[in-house]
Design a protein around this motif. Structure first.
Motif, PDB file in Angstrom:
ATOM      1  N   ASP A 211       4.001   4.786  53.838  1.00 21.84           N
ATOM      2  CA  ASP A 211       3.522   4.082  52.646  1.00 21.84           C
ATOM      3  C   ASP A 211       4.482   2.916  52.392  1.00 21.84           C
ATOM      4  OD1 ASP A 211       2.825   3.197  50.146  1.00 21.84           O
ATOM      5  OD2 ASP A 211       2.610   5.191  49.253  1.00 21.84           O
ATOM      6  N   ASN A 214       5.434   1.982  48.574  1.00 25.91           N
ATOM      7  CA  ASN A 214       6.368   2.860  47.854  1.00 25.91           C
ATOM      8  C   ASN A 214       7.548   3.313  48.701  1.00 25.91           C
ATOM      9  OD1 ASN A 214       4.711   3.056  45.388  1.00 25.91           O
ATOM     10  ND2 ASN A 214       3.274   4.154  46.728  1.00 25.91           N
ATOM     11  N   LYS A 216       7.675   5.317  51.305  1.00 24.46           N
ATOM     12  CA  LYS A 216       7.657   6.778  51.474  1.00 24.46           C
ATOM     13  C   LYS A 216       6.918   7.139  52.751  1.00 24.46           C
ATOM     14  CE  LYS A 216       7.914   8.022  46.567  1.00 24.46           C
ATOM     15  NZ  LYS A 216       7.242   8.726  45.441  1.00 24.46           N
ATOM     16  N   TYR A 218       4.805  10.410  54.921  1.00 22.24           N
ATOM     17  CA  TYR A 218       4.063  11.668  54.813  1.00 22.24           C
ATOM     18  C   TYR A 218       3.658  12.104  56.216  1.00 22.24           C
ATOM     19  CZ  TYR A 218       3.676  10.006  50.018  1.00 22.24           C
ATOM     20  OH  TYR A 218       3.966   9.533  48.764  1.00 22.24           O
ATOM     21  N   ASP A 229       5.426  15.758  52.205  1.00 15.33           N
ATOM     22  CA  ASP A 229       6.099  14.488  51.924  1.00 15.33           C
ATOM     23  C   ASP A 229       7.401  14.477  52.718  1.00 15.33           C
ATOM     24  OD1 ASP A 229       7.925  16.090  50.589  1.00 15.33           O
ATOM     25  OD2 ASP A 229       7.362  15.442  48.589  1.00 15.33           O
ATOM     26  N   ILE A 235       1.967  18.593  49.535  1.00 17.24           N
ATOM     27  CA  ILE A 235       1.314  17.670  48.602  1.00 17.24           C
ATOM     28  C   ILE A 235      -0.194  17.874  48.679  1.00 17.24           C
ATOM     29  CG2 ILE A 235       3.140  15.937  48.869  1.00 17.24           C
ATOM     30  CD1 ILE A 235       0.980  14.346  50.552  1.00 17.24           C
ATOM     31  N   PRO A 237      -3.135  15.976  49.699  1.00 18.27           N
ATOM     32  CA  PRO A 237      -3.336  14.721  50.438  1.00 18.27           C
ATOM     33  C   PRO A 237      -4.406  13.835  49.823  1.00 18.27           C
ATOM     34  CG  PRO A 237      -4.311  16.563  51.619  1.00 18.27           C
ATOM     35  CD  PRO A 237      -3.524  17.150  50.492  1.00 18.27           C
ATOM     36  N   GLU A 239      -4.800  13.220  46.751  1.00 14.89           N
ATOM     37  CA  GLU A 239      -4.181  12.378  45.725  1.00 14.89           C
ATOM     38  C   GLU A 239      -3.646  11.099  46.362  1.00 14.89           C
ATOM     39  OE1 GLU A 239      -3.948  12.713  42.355  1.00 14.89           O
ATOM     40  OE2 GLU A 239      -5.393  14.341  42.650  1.00 14.89           O
ATOM     41  N   LEU A 240      -3.088  11.243  47.559  1.00 13.75           N
ATOM     42  CA  LEU A 240      -2.640  10.061  48.291  1.00 13.75           C
ATOM     43  C   LEU A 240      -3.847   9.222  48.708  1.00 13.75           C
ATOM     44  CD1 LEU A 240      -0.103   8.671  49.484  1.00 13.75           C
ATOM     45  CD2 LEU A 240      -0.515   9.954  51.591  1.00 13.75           C
ATOM     46  N   GLU A 243      -4.958   6.698  46.161  1.00 15.23           N
ATOM     47  CA  GLU A 243      -4.161   5.463  46.109  1.00 15.23           C
ATOM     48  C   GLU A 243      -4.452   4.587  47.320  1.00 15.23           C
ATOM     49  OE1 GLU A 243       0.540   4.141  45.560  1.00 15.23           O
ATOM     50  OE2 GLU A 243      -0.044   6.266  45.553  1.00 15.23           O
ATOM     51  N   HIS A 244      -4.797   5.239  48.433  1.00 13.04           N
ATOM     52  CA  HIS A 244      -5.097   4.496  49.662  1.00 13.04           C
ATOM     53  C   HIS A 244      -6.456   4.960  50.194  1.00 13.04           C
ATOM     54  CE1 HIS A 244      -0.969   2.971  49.780  1.00 13.04           C
ATOM     55  NE2 HIS A 244      -0.556   4.225  49.591  1.00 13.04           N
TER      56      HIS A 244
END
Length: 622
Positions: A211, A214, A216, A218, A229, A235, A237, A239-240, A243-244
């Motif tokens: 990412d 940010n 980061k 994964y 993460d 996590i 996934p 939710e990620l 964002e993407h």
């Protein structure tokens, strides 16, 4: 001498390690089996094998001052699910402990961090180590773009997507996995311990997501349903993916192929069920909660999910009460479904076989069944124990015919009946008890000891004692009434030894029934027996004098008066004149008795024996 001391210390150390091993085995073996079965990376079936593997890994480092405390720490936290998988122990925990031990020996740890037993889990350990880590080692800005391109060019990694916000790479070798996973805590990027890249890669590709926005990283692995993460925390996934959104486009085809519940595209109910069948119950439950609307609009999906997550039965009945089948209910209850949900089905007529199976699966279910046929109750009782009776409504206990049949099959069911004595008439309980002791008299013991708040009728207790093994029952009774005691000693005089303080009436009954019963009396009982009763005993059976600890002249006289054969058996020490004269009279009238051996005679009796023996030339018979 030094060599001897060194040998002694080594021996003591080995003994301590063996002692701690046995301690850990006794404490955690059962818990270990439960955890190990769910850990795909742990091949060690027994806790002992697991401990030996950990010990070997720790000794392999050859840098630990003491390994025993760390073994104990690892075991305790592994069996309580605080260390993750075995592969995490190998790739993260042991290297972490190595760093921790080094800091401790160099006295660099803060006081709050010095006791390893205060560290609760792997994440706390790694967080502590982060506080002491040289921040310059967390990143390496000097890595050139050319190195990364070489991985792609050499086929050691595949770049499957790259834009200004996100990059997705699939490593093909361990070296590539370490490079793209640098500065993370993934076991697939480990360089200081066993790397698990090939273990996962054999099952399916690893996807490393960078990412850029940010800063980061994964790692996704669909075959094992792991989405981590950079700190190796699980996590969500999707939710990620919010964002993407590009991740949905990339991973949806992969998710469908790998039967993943994350990034799953539109699939039919049948396809979804096929996917759910491959998942563990927690994963199915999570998916249900995230997609509840889809499930409650499909009977087929609800039929399936309730057999995996039994406690969803209430959701099921809320929407599909009229469609539920016996089979679905049983499968749900088998998986932990709440039997109290049966209250929603009060008007439903269940088959006898269903009720039988239901009680077998969960005895508490009888609480929520409106009417259970008598034949079902009796049939279940014959096949299983009577535990389920505890949960029956009191209306069943008022059914005399049913209770009679129950007590015939299982006399100990009387305990359950007595546990409900506040709800059942006393007279009915007495009737049930009488019925129970016909088949097992011993039940009276537990009833008298623990259950009844009211006095048990002596008539019932006596009835129990009159049956086979009545003596065994009597010795278990505490403080039986005088009437019960009299019956017991009349039935068998040996029962007197089970009575702590027999009354005069009990003692008198015992002795008058048969004077020989004095044999069964404890010494302390004689303190309360009046001499008149003992005189009665020796008058009826002179030989019982030998059982009486304190033989008075009066008792001796009564024994001798009723049996001349006693003349040689009596101790004449301190004999009074009356007793002495009776003995002399008997010897004079029955000279042949002088042939016997006498003990502790008076001078007059001694002279009489001498005269008779000389007169008749008797030899003493011993």
């Amino acid at each position: 001498m030094k060599k001897s001391n060194k040998y002694s210390k080594m021996l003591i150390k080995e003994i301590l390690i063996e002692h701690n091993l046995q301690y850990l085995l006794s404490l955690f073996s059962d818990k270990y089996k439960q955890v190990q079965q769910k850990d795909h990376s742990n091949e060690y079936k027994s806790l002992e094998e697991f401990i030996k593997s950990i010990e070997e890994l720790l000794r392999k480092e050859n840098k630990f001052q003491f390994i025993d405390p760390y073994i104990k720490w690892i075991v305790q936290r592994y069996v309580t699910n605080n260390l993750g998988l075995y592969e995490d122990v190998v790739s993260k925990v042991i290297p972490g402990l190595l760093t921790y031990d080094s800091l401790k020996r160099k006295n660099k740890l803060k006081p709050i961090h010095k006791d390893i037993n205060q560290v609760k889990n792997i994440h706390q350990l790694l967080n502590i180590l982060d506080e002491y880590q040289d921040k310059d080692t967390k990143s390496n800005k000097e890595k050139e773009k050319k190195i990364e391109e070489n991985f792609y060019k050499n086929g050691e990694a595949e770049l499957i997507y790259n834009d200004s916000k996100i990059k997705i790479v699939v490593p093909k070798t361990e070296e590539a996995s370490c490079y793209f996973g640098r500065n993370t805590r993934w076991c697939t990027a480990a360089t200081k311990s066993d790397n698990r890249f090939y273990f996962y890669n054999e099952k399916g590709p690893l996807y490393i997501i960078l990412d850029k926005k940010n800063n980061k990283r994964y790692q996704f692995h669909f075959p094992t349903n792991q989405f981590k993460d950079e700190r190796d925390f699980e996590i969500d996934p999707e939710e990620l993916g919010k964002e993407h959104p590009i991740l949905w486009k990339i991973f949806s085809p992969i998710a469908k192929k790998e039967k993943s519940l994350y990034f799953l595209p539109e699939v039919t109910d049948d396809e979804l069920i096929d996917i759910l069948k491959t998942k563990e119950e927690p994963d199915v439950r999570r998916f249900y909660k995230s997609n509840k609307d889809r499930f409650i609009n499909s009977l087929k999906l609800m039929n399936f999910v309730v057999t995996i997550c039994g406690d969803l039965i209430e959701d099921y009945l809320h929407y599909y009460k009229d469609e539920v089948t016996d089979d679905i209910l049983l499968k749900s209850f088998l998986k932990g479904g709440y039997v109290k949900s049966l209250k929603y089905l009060k008007n439903k007529n269940f088959s006898d076989s269903f009720i039988m199976k239901l009680i077998e699966k969960n005895p508490k279910s009888v609480r929520y069944l409106e009417d259970i046929p008598d034949n079902v109750i009796l049939l279940h009782l014959k096949k299983n124990n009577d535990y389920f009776l505890t949960f029956l409504d009191k209306k069943y206990f008022l059914n005399k015919d049913l209770m009679s049949k129950i007590l015939e099959i299982s006399p100990k069911s009387i305990y359950t009946i007595y546990s409900k004595e506040d709800d059942i008439p006393k007279e009915l309980i007495k009737e049930y008890l009488e019925h129970a002791i016909k088949y097992d008299p011993s039940v009276i013991v537990q009833i008298v000891k623990y259950f009844s708040k009211n006095k048990i009728d002596d008539r019932i207790i006596i009835k129990a004692l009159s049956l086979e093994k009545g003596n065994e029952i009597f010795k278990e009774l505490k403080e039986p009434s005088e009437e019960v005691q009299i019956f017991a000693v009349t039935k068998d005089p040996r029962n007197i030894k089970y009575i702590k303080k027999p009354s005069m009436k009990v003692l008198e009954t015992l002795i008058k029934n048969n004077p020989n019963n004095l044999y069964y009396l404890n010494l302390e009982y004689y303190e309360n027996i009046p001499e008149r009763l003992l005189i009665y005993a020796v008058s009826k059976q002179p030989n019982v004098l030998r059982f009486i600890p304190k033989k008075t002249n009066r008792l001796k006289y009564e024994a001798l008066k009723n049996d001349k054969e006693m003349v040689s058996k009596i101790d004449y020490n301190n004999a009074d004149e009356k007793l002495e004269n009776l003995a002399l009279e008997i010897l004079e009238q029955n000279p042949e008795l002088a042939k016997r051996e006498f003990y502790n005679v008076t001078p007059k009796i001694k002279q009489k024996l001498y005269d008779i023996r000389n007169r008749y030339n008797f030899k003493i018979k011993k």
